[in-house]
Design a protein around this motif. Structure first.
Motif, PDB file in Angstrom:
ATOM      1  N   UNK A  92       0.826  -1.204   0.000  1.00 20.55           N
ATOM      2  CA  UNK A  92       0.000   0.000   0.000  1.00 20.55           C
ATOM      3  C   UNK A  92       0.862   1.257   0.000  1.00 20.55           C
ATOM      4  N   UNK A  93       1.976   1.245   0.739  1.00 19.47           N
ATOM      5  CA  UNK A  93       2.900   2.376   0.676  1.00 19.47           C
ATOM      6  C   UNK A  93       3.349   2.620  -0.768  1.00 19.47           C
ATOM      7  N   UNK A  94       3.619   1.532  -1.477  1.00 15.70           N
ATOM      8  CA  UNK A  94       4.137   1.648  -2.841  1.00 15.70           C
ATOM      9  C   UNK A  94       3.066   2.038  -3.845  1.00 15.70           C
ATOM     10  N   UNK A  95       1.793   1.714  -3.557  1.00 13.18           N
ATOM     11  CA  UNK A  95       0.717   1.927  -4.521  1.00 13.18           C
ATOM     12  C   UNK A  95       0.001   3.261  -4.338  1.00 13.18           C
ATOM     13  N   UNK A  96      -0.119   3.721  -3.102  1.00 12.48           N
ATOM     14  CA  UNK A  96      -0.979   4.868  -2.806  1.00 12.48           C
ATOM     15  C   UNK A  96      -0.333   6.192  -3.202  1.00 12.48           C
ATOM     16  N   UNK A  97      -1.177   7.183  -3.386  1.00  8.86           N
ATOM     17  CA  UNK A  97      -0.714   8.536  -3.673  1.00  8.86           C
ATOM     18  C   UNK A  97      -0.556   9.363  -2.401  1.00  8.86           C
ATOM     19  N   UNK A  98      -1.422   9.103  -1.417  1.00 11.25           N
ATOM     20  CA  UNK A  98      -1.414   9.866  -0.167  1.00 11.25           C
ATOM     21  C   UNK A  98      -1.652   8.921   1.008  1.00 11.25           C
ATOM     22  N   UNK A  99      -1.211   9.329   2.185  1.00 10.09           N
ATOM     23  CA  UNK A  99      -1.537   8.556   3.382  1.00 10.09           C
ATOM     24  C   UNK A  99      -2.076   9.471   4.471  1.00 10.09           C
ATOM     25  N   UNK A 100      -2.968   8.914   5.274  1.00 10.67           N
ATOM     26  CA  UNK A 100      -3.585   9.651   6.382  1.00 10.67           C
ATOM     27  C   UNK A 100      -2.802   9.437   7.667  1.00 10.67           C
ATOM     28  N   UNK A 101      -2.514  10.527   8.378  1.00 15.48           N
ATOM     29  CA  UNK A 101      -1.953  10.430   9.715  1.00 15.48           C
ATOM     30  C   UNK A 101      -2.401  11.634  10.538  1.00 15.48           C
ATOM     31  N   UNK A 102      -3.710  11.717  10.827  1.00 15.89           N
ATOM     32  CA  UNK A 102      -4.251  12.882  11.545  1.00 15.89           C
ATOM     33  C   UNK A 102      -4.227  12.703  13.060  1.00 15.89           C
ATOM     34  N   UNK A 103      -3.083  12.287  13.603  1.00 16.02           N
ATOM     35  CA  UNK A 103      -2.996  11.947  15.024  1.00 16.02           C
ATOM     36  C   UNK A 103      -3.334  13.131  15.920  1.00 16.02           C
ATOM     37  N   UNK A 123       6.206   7.261   4.134  1.00 12.46           N
ATOM     38  CA  UNK A 123       5.403   7.758   3.027  1.00 12.46           C
ATOM     39  C   UNK A 123       6.207   8.658   2.105  1.00 12.46           C
ATOM     40  N   UNK A 124       6.993   9.558   2.679  1.00 16.67           N
ATOM     41  CA  UNK A 124       7.821  10.441   1.856  1.00 16.67           C
ATOM     42  C   UNK A 124       8.805   9.640   1.014  1.00 16.67           C
ATOM     43  N   UNK A 179       2.435  10.896  -0.331  1.00 19.91           N
ATOM     44  CA  UNK A 179       2.516  12.139   0.440  1.00 19.91           C
ATOM     45  C   UNK A 179       1.586  12.115   1.651  1.00 19.91           C
ATOM     46  N   UNK A 180       2.111  12.461   2.839  1.00 18.76           N
ATOM     47  CA  UNK A 180       1.332  12.375   4.078  1.00 18.76           C
ATOM     48  C   UNK A 180       0.356  13.546   4.259  1.00 18.76           C
ATOM     49  N   UNK A 181      -0.791  13.222   4.832  1.00 16.43           N
ATOM     50  CA  UNK A 181      -1.761  14.222   5.297  1.00 16.43           C
ATOM     51  C   UNK A 181      -1.749  14.139   6.814  1.00 16.43           C
ATOM     52  N   UNK A 182      -1.282  15.180   7.499  1.00 16.94           N
ATOM     53  CA  UNK A 182      -1.021  15.090   8.932  1.00 16.94           C
ATOM     54  C   UNK A 182      -1.599  16.282   9.676  1.00 16.94           C
TER      55      UNK A 182
END
Length: 500
Positions: free
Chosen positions: A379-390, A402-403, A408-411
């Motif tokens: 999933x890291x390799x396939x996705x365009x963005x990842x969620x991390x709204x901690x 992710x970087x 690219x992370x959404x944080x």
């Protein structure tokens, strides 16, 4: 006579793997979370730099012998037979021989494991190793710094997670720990008058004791330390806040940023179907996306933006309730764009996302999966963005990975996320993700919109910025920098070079 190399004993309840050469154990892994990865990486880096490094951890026999969930399978393959086994010190006690996970769901069991582990470290391992410095990690080692201070051995205490437990001196001593020898270096729920008065009625706080007694303390990101000191998090016990603040003002506290495992790199990741790097990510990530869409039953569409949730679904820390509030809305809003969301995570909120998926019939747009190491890497390799709204984040590793993978992370702007992710500025070619500053569903929704703005840019423009983010990620997020910082702390505590 001064030793040419200071001997460091790293005391940790978790480790993912040991470096080639640190023993002849071929099946060696005990992991519950990021502490395991960080411990393994630090041990490896210090060893590679020529340090006289020893490690103490519980003898989790069932884990080491291969009775493991799939989470551990990859790490088991990484152990080779190269160096003397006497660098590895396994604490012996039946209480953790047959555990199938590092931590159980039961407070008393975890307490027993902690006390048995620390008993063996204090009574057997420290006398055998005779270390120049002891490096303890988290509440399960929180009593050891008090003994180290009594013995005059410099001790570093690292806080990875803010969790703690308490126990009275009589319970501690019943497990074979001679707490009377160092009781005055422990931290109690109320100020102790004397040993006898405190023994049965004044609980010892393990994490705060580690901070109180250690010669030096660090958290795993500078901003998280600053947030605790300035009382930004109401869940942090006042005693921990006060003692960390005391250490900080005494010049004995710091933040040392963690880094992901070196094998979290799409160019060499054996779990990734199509390996890639900064120069060819544009097309190789697309091939990985097709693979993930296929195996998860998502709609096969090259143009579909894919968002990835990599962290446990814990509403207390990870902010998954924010995504639950807006999930249907963002899928609907970007329906024509074919927006997809992939979860590879366990946790109490997984059921909520499954219910959203089922109720709205979004099986071709949303995929909710239990965590596996292989699927997570893919999933890291396939996705365009990842969620991390901690809500809070002592450090966090997925946003760094992710970087490196061009995902690219959404944080939310907190703790280690603040230290590692900057909002993308296209005009100045800076930043590596999308950062929101108000922790609510609207803030996360705003960040998703900014990510989609980026996704809709001309492919050449996107490629340029993702290449920059990936290249910088490898340079910034690595264990050499992390290990170097710890060596600086060791040298500061010892007043002499770590490597001679």
């Amino acid at each position: 006579m001064t030793k040419s190399k200071p001997r460091v004993l790293i005391v940790t309840p978790e480790v993912t793997y040991l470096p080639e050469g640190m023993g002849n154990m071929s099946n060696f892994c005990a992991k519950a979370g990021g502490l395991a990865d960080v411990s393994a990486a630090l041990i490896s880096s210090l060893f590679d730099l020529g340090g006289d490094v020893h490690v103490a951890l519980p003898d989790y026999r069932s884990l080491f012998e291969g009775y493991l969930p799939s989470l551990f399978n990859k790490e088991l393959k990484r152990i080779k037979d190269r160096i003397e086994e006497e660098r590895i010190h396994l604490a012996e006690d039946r209480v953790f021989y047959y555990l199938t996970h590092v931590y159980s769901g039961y407070y008393e069991t975890n307490l027993k494991v902690s006390l048995a582990f620390q008993r063996e470290v204090m009574n057997n391992i420290i006398p055998r190793v005779n270390p120049d410095i002891i490096h303890c990690n988290d509440w399960m080692t929180g009593l050891v710094p008090a003994m180290a201070r009594q013995l005059g051995i410099p001790c570093l205490f690292t806080i990875h997670n803010i969790h703690t437990v308490t126990a009275t001196l009589d319970k501690i001593e019943d497990r074979g720990i001679d707490a009377a020898a160092f009781w005055h270096h422990l931290y109690y729920k109320k100020a102790p008058e004397c040993y006898e008065e405190s023994r049965e009625n004044n609980p010892v706080d393990f994490l705060t004791s580690g901070v109180f007694a250690a010669h030096y303390v660090n958290t795993v990101s500078p901003t998280f330390l600053n947030e605790i000191i300035h009382n930004h998090h109401p869940f942090v016990e006042p005693c921990i806040q006060q003692e960390l603040s005391n250490k900080w003002h005494a010049g004995c506290a710091d933040g040392v940023l963690n880094a992901p495992d070196p094998e979290f790199n799409p160019a060499i990741d054996e779990m990734v179907v199509h390996n890639y790097g900064p120069k060819n990510h544009r097309y190789k990530k697309l091939e990985n996306k097709r693979h993930l869409q296929d195996i998860l039953g998502l709609e096969m569409d090259d143009s579909a933006p894919m968002f990835f949730w990599p962290s446990r679904l814990d509403p207390v820390q990870k902010g998954c309730q924010l995504l639950a509030d807006i999930l249907f809305d963002i899928v609907s809003r970007y329906w024509d764009d074919k927006l997809q969301v992939v979860f590879v995570a366990n946790g109490p909120f997984q059921k909520c996302f499954l219910e959203i998926l089922e109720f709205h019939g979004l099986h071709h747009r949303i995929s909710v999966n239990d965590f596996t190491e292989v699927l997570s890497h893919q999933a890291f390799a396939a996705a365009d963005f990842l969620f991390m709204p901690s809500t809070f984040e002592p450090c966090g590793l997925p946003q760094m990975s992710g970087c490196i993978y061009g995902t690219l992370p959404i944080v939310f702007d907190t703790g280690g996320l603040h230290d590692t992710i900057r909002h993308i500025d296209l005009e100045n070619s800076t930043g590596n993700g999308f950062v929101f500053n108000v922790h609510d569903a609207q803030g996360l929704s705003w960040a998703v919109d900014r990510a989609m703005d980026f996704y809709c840019l001309h492919p050449d423009v996107k490629e340029k910025h993702i290449t920059r983010v990936m290249t910088q990620g490898v340079l910034d997020f690595n264990h050499t920098a992390c290990a170097t910082k710890y060596i600086e702390l060791y040298e500061k505590m010892l007043h002499r070079p770590f490597i001679v």
